[in-house]
Write a protein that holds these residues in place. Structure first.
Motif, PDB file in Angstrom:
ATOM      1  N   GLY A  96       0.664  -1.209  -0.033  1.00  0.00           N
ATOM      2  CA  GLY A  96       0.037   0.187  -0.156  1.00  0.00           C
ATOM      3  C   GLY A  96       0.704   1.302  -0.002  1.00  0.00           C
ATOM      4  N   VAL A  97       0.514   2.240  -0.746  1.00  0.00           N
ATOM      5  CA  VAL A  97       1.034   3.526  -0.542  1.00  0.00           C
ATOM      6  C   VAL A  97       0.250   4.521  -0.614  1.00  0.00           C
ATOM      7  N   GLU A  98       0.396   5.515   0.470  1.00  0.00           N
ATOM      8  CA  GLU A  98      -0.328   6.467   1.111  1.00  0.00           C
ATOM      9  C   GLU A  98       0.559   7.645   1.393  1.00  0.00           C
ATOM     10  N   ILE A  99       0.024   8.891   1.303  1.00  0.00           N
ATOM     11  CA  ILE A  99       0.800  10.038   1.464  1.00  0.00           C
ATOM     12  C   ILE A  99       0.654  10.616   2.918  1.00  0.00           C
ATOM     13  N   GLN A 100      -0.399  10.037   3.465  1.00  0.00           N
ATOM     14  CA  GLN A 100      -0.666  10.609   4.819  1.00  0.00           C
ATOM     15  C   GLN A 100       0.029   9.791   6.016  1.00  0.00           C
ATOM     16  N   GLY A 123       4.398   7.840   1.575  1.00  0.00           N
ATOM     17  CA  GLY A 123       5.104   8.926   0.716  1.00  0.00           C
ATOM     18  C   GLY A 123       4.225   9.070  -0.275  1.00  0.00           C
ATOM     19  N   ASP A 124       4.671   9.805  -1.323  1.00  0.00           N
ATOM     20  CA  ASP A 124       3.964  10.408  -2.671  1.00  0.00           C
ATOM     21  C   ASP A 124       4.191   9.080  -3.895  1.00  0.00           C
ATOM     22  N   ILE A 125       3.077   8.691  -4.451  1.00  0.00           N
ATOM     23  CA  ILE A 125       3.290   7.429  -5.398  1.00  0.00           C
ATOM     24  C   ILE A 125       4.203   7.759  -6.427  1.00  0.00           C
ATOM     25  N   LYS A 126       4.189   9.178  -6.828  1.00  0.00           N
ATOM     26  CA  LYS A 126       5.379   9.579  -8.037  1.00  0.00           C
ATOM     27  C   LYS A 126       6.756   9.222  -7.733  1.00  0.00           C
ATOM     28  N   ASP A 127       6.883   8.963  -6.386  1.00  0.00           N
ATOM     29  CA  ASP A 127       8.327   8.685  -5.737  1.00  0.00           C
ATOM     30  C   ASP A 127       8.624   7.207  -5.524  1.00  0.00           C
ATOM     31  N   VAL A 128       7.792   6.538  -6.111  1.00  0.00           N
ATOM     32  CA  VAL A 128       7.906   5.014  -5.776  1.00  0.00           C
ATOM     33  C   VAL A 128       8.380   4.486  -7.025  1.00  0.00           C
ATOM     34  N   ALA A 158      -7.797  13.180   1.076  1.00  0.00           N
ATOM     35  CA  ALA A 158      -8.348  11.891   0.155  1.00  0.00           C
ATOM     36  C   ALA A 158      -9.422  12.038  -0.747  1.00  0.00           C
ATOM     37  N   ARG A 159     -10.236  13.392  -0.986  1.00  0.00           N
ATOM     38  CA  ARG A 159     -11.046  13.154  -1.687  1.00  0.00           C
ATOM     39  C   ARG A 159     -10.888  14.365  -3.051  1.00  0.00           C
ATOM     40  N   HIS A 160     -10.045  15.007  -2.829  1.00  0.00           N
ATOM     41  CA  HIS A 160      -9.444  16.149  -3.760  1.00  0.00           C
ATOM     42  C   HIS A 160      -8.186  15.977  -4.144  1.00  0.00           C
ATOM     43  N   GLU A 161      -7.997  16.345  -5.596  1.00  0.00           N
ATOM     44  CA  GLU A 161      -6.721  16.173  -6.157  1.00  0.00           C
ATOM     45  C   GLU A 161      -5.565  17.157  -5.711  1.00  0.00           C
ATOM     46  N   PHE A 162      -5.194  17.114  -4.507  1.00  0.00           N
ATOM     47  CA  PHE A 162      -4.189  18.109  -3.970  1.00  0.00           C
ATOM     48  C   PHE A 162      -2.656  17.426  -4.488  1.00  0.00           C
ATOM     49  N   TYR A 163      -2.572  16.070  -4.345  1.00  0.00           N
ATOM     50  CA  TYR A 163      -1.428  15.488  -4.771  1.00  0.00           C
ATOM     51  C   TYR A 163      -1.514  14.452  -5.657  1.00  0.00           C
ATOM     52  N   LEU A 164      -2.698  13.937  -6.043  1.00  0.00           N
ATOM     53  CA  LEU A 164      -2.770  12.875  -7.179  1.00  0.00           C
ATOM     54  C   LEU A 164      -4.088  12.996  -8.131  1.00  0.00           C
ATOM     55  N   ASP A 165      -3.773  13.502  -9.329  1.00  0.00           N
ATOM     56  CA  ASP A 165      -4.853  13.677 -10.438  1.00  0.00           C
ATOM     57  C   ASP A 165      -4.839  12.452 -11.043  1.00  0.00           C
ATOM     58  N   CYS A 172       1.539   6.787 -13.313  1.00  0.00           N
ATOM     59  CA  CYS A 172       2.011   5.850 -12.097  1.00  0.00           C
ATOM     60  C   CYS A 172       1.846   4.474 -12.278  1.00  0.00           C
ATOM     61  N   ILE A 173       0.466   4.009 -12.732  1.00  0.00           N
ATOM     62  CA  ILE A 173       0.109   2.728 -13.017  1.00  0.00           C
ATOM     63  C   ILE A 173       0.952   2.123 -13.879  1.00  0.00           C
ATOM     64  N   SER A 174       0.814   2.905 -15.220  1.00  0.00           N
ATOM     65  CA  SER A 174       1.836   2.228 -16.297  1.00  0.00           C
ATOM     66  C   SER A 174       3.068   1.998 -15.946  1.00  0.00           C
ATOM     67  N   GLU A 175       3.595   2.681 -14.944  1.00  0.00           N
ATOM     68  CA  GLU A 175       5.128   2.503 -14.710  1.00  0.00           C
ATOM     69  C   GLU A 175       5.244   1.426 -13.606  1.00  0.00           C
ATOM     70  N   LEU A 176       4.369   0.865 -12.826  1.00  0.00           N
ATOM     71  CA  LEU A 176       4.417  -0.169 -11.799  1.00  0.00           C
ATOM     72  C   LEU A 176       3.760  -1.154 -12.039  1.00  0.00           C
ATOM     73  N   ILE A 177       3.045  -1.362 -13.127  1.00  0.00           N
ATOM     74  CA  ILE A 177       2.251  -2.585 -13.446  1.00  0.00           C
ATOM     75  C   ILE A 177       3.099  -3.541 -14.196  1.00  0.00           C
ATOM     76  N   ALA A 178       2.970  -4.918 -13.931  1.00  0.00           N
ATOM     77  CA  ALA A 178       3.320  -6.005 -14.683  1.00  0.00           C
ATOM     78  C   ALA A 178       2.971  -6.196 -16.101  1.00  0.00           C
ATOM     79  N   GLU A 179       3.650  -6.634 -17.000  1.00  0.00           N
ATOM     80  CA  GLU A 179       3.308  -7.003 -18.242  1.00  0.00           C
ATOM     81  C   GLU A 179       2.222  -7.714 -18.267  1.00  0.00           C
ATOM     82  N   ASN A 180       0.883  -7.365 -18.882  1.00  0.00           N
ATOM     83  CA  ASN A 180      -0.254  -8.113 -18.916  1.00  0.00           C
ATOM     84  C   ASN A 180      -0.829  -8.024 -17.335  1.00  0.00           C
ATOM     85  N   GLY A 181      -0.372  -7.235 -16.575  1.00  0.00           N
ATOM     86  CA  GLY A 181      -1.112  -6.814 -15.396  1.00  0.00           C
ATOM     87  C   GLY A 181      -2.639  -6.145 -15.479  1.00  0.00           C
TER      88      GLY A 181
END
Length: 245
Positions: A96-100, A123-128, A158-165, A172-181
């Motif tokens: 799990g990744v969570e900024i708070q 931390g920020d998912i962009k840094d993972v 949690a509800r607004h795009e302050f840190y994650l749009d 981020c999904i495209s960078e962290l997902i496995a082939e055929n994931g």
């Protein structure tokens, strides 16, 4: 006893049943609630002042399909609810990744109570980096961030795009997902065109989709999607969910 001294979910349930007044007082002092996950027999602790599981969490948790042993990454894990749902289907490694930070601590605690081996990254998912997950799940912020000069509350983050749009999430999904994931996302129904375009831009196709309606309104309120990396086009639109009052 303090809430963070509880060592298992069985102990928490025993205290709730045998010492209800003391258990309720413990929760009140810590500003917590002890709730079950809809559609399951699992319980978890939630902070009253933070974002709490809602209908979208439950619908996504029951929509996603996890194969035994798969690595599951939850982006914006909050209190760990979606990883608990994944564990019911036999997920292998849970991340799990969570900024708070406070939410991270609660997620780790909830998963530990259920004896689920999980990594909760603060931390920020962009840094993972360095992760290739078979499945990525997310119940992301839905709404544009208000005035950036105002410090957001935990619930607003949690509800607004302050840190994650949405665009950053799909990147981020495209960078962290496995082939055929696969990825599973719940979002506002009026963002479906953005979801389709961004996923295709990153070589992912929506394979299954479910709209959610409020019985009192004509238009869909939410959409839940399953998308697969490097898949052929072709999407099943399954029977909608109608929320009744």
């Amino acid at each position: 006893m303090k809430w963070n001294e509880i060592t298992s979910i069985e102990q928490a349930l025993h205290l709730k049943q045998t010492q209800p007044e003391a258990f309720a007082q413990m929760l009140k002092e810590a500003d917590l609630s002890f709730d079950y996950l809809a559609g399951s027999s699992l319980y978890l602790f939630q902070k009253r002042g933070m974002f709490r599981n809602n209908t979208d969490t439950a619908m996504l948790g029951q929509f996603m399909e996890i194969r035994k042993g798969e690595t599951v990454l939850d982006i914006g894990t909050n209190n760990g609810a979606l990883l608990l749902y994944a564990s019911l289907q036999g997920a292998g490694s849970c991340i799990g990744v969570e900024i708070q930070e406070e939410a991270c601590e609660l997620a780790a605690f909830n998963l530990q109570l259920h004896q689920i081996d999980a990594r909760i990254l603060a931390g920020d998912i962009k840094d993972v980096s360095g992760i290739k997950a078979d499945v990525i799940v997310s119940n992301p912020p839905y709404f544009p961030a208000p005035d950036a000069r105002v410090k957001p509350t935990s619930r607003q983050i949690a509800r607004h795009e302050f840190y994650l749009d949405l665009e950053t999430l799909i990147q981020c999904i495209s960078e962290l997902i496995a082939e055929n994931g696969r990825c599973y996302i719940v979002h506002r129904a009026d963002r479906i065109c953005d979801l389709v375009a961004l996923l295709q831009q990153h070589s992912m196709e929506i394979k299954r989709m479910q709209f959610v309606y409020d019985e009192a309104k004509a238009d869909a309120r939410s959409v839940i999607i399953e998308a697969k990396r490097h898949a052929k086009s072709g999407c099943r639109v399954v029977k909608p969910i109608i929320l009744t009052r």
